[in-house]
Design a protein around this motif. Structure first.
Motif, short mmCIF file in Angstrom:
data_model
loop_
_atom_site.label_atom_id
_atom_site.label_comp_id
_atom_site.label_asym_id
_atom_site.label_seq_id
_atom_site.Cartn_x
_atom_site.Cartn_y
_atom_site.Cartn_z
N VAL A 9 0.83 -1.21 0.00
CA VAL A 9 0.00 0.00 0.00
C VAL A 9 0.87 1.26 0.00
O VAL A 9 0.63 2.19 -0.77
N VAL A 10 1.89 1.27 0.84
CA VAL A 10 2.75 2.45 0.94
C VAL A 10 3.55 2.65 -0.35
O VAL A 10 3.72 3.79 -0.80
N GLU A 13 1.19 4.35 -2.65
CA GLU A 13 1.00 5.74 -2.23
C GLU A 13 2.18 6.62 -2.62
O GLU A 13 2.00 7.78 -2.99
N LYS A 14 3.38 6.06 -2.57
CA LYS A 14 4.61 6.81 -2.88
C LYS A 14 4.99 6.70 -4.36
O LYS A 14 6.03 7.20 -4.77
N LYS A 15 4.15 6.00 -5.13
CA LYS A 15 4.39 5.82 -6.57
C LYS A 15 5.75 5.18 -6.86
O LYS A 15 6.49 5.59 -7.75
#
Length: 71
Positions: A9-10, A13-15
């Motif tokens: 997920v992170v 979120e951070k692409k």
């Protein structure tokens, strides 16, 4: 097996990709894939390195638990 980390997920979120993370850490893509799918977990030192690379608090990489469940 219960999910323990939020790495996948992170990364989204951070692409960033798991391939990028593997290269940055000097790990194989299959190792990072296992972390992202919660098949295995990175050690604490590696988890800290991941947090630094992604510029996040290490706690954001972990699934919160209910501490009351153990009492």
């Amino acid at each position: 097996m219960e999910d323990l980390n939020r790495l996948k997920v992170v990364l989204v979120e951070k692409k960033k990709t798991s391939k990028w993370l593997a290269e940055e850490l000097g790990k194989t893509p299959s190792t990072v894939s296992k972390w992202c799918t919660n098949v295995s977990q990175p050690d604490l030192q590696t988890l800290h390195c991941i947090a630094v690379l992604l510029n996040v608090d290490v706690r954001s990489l972990l699934v919160p638990n209910d501490i009351h469940a153990f009492q």
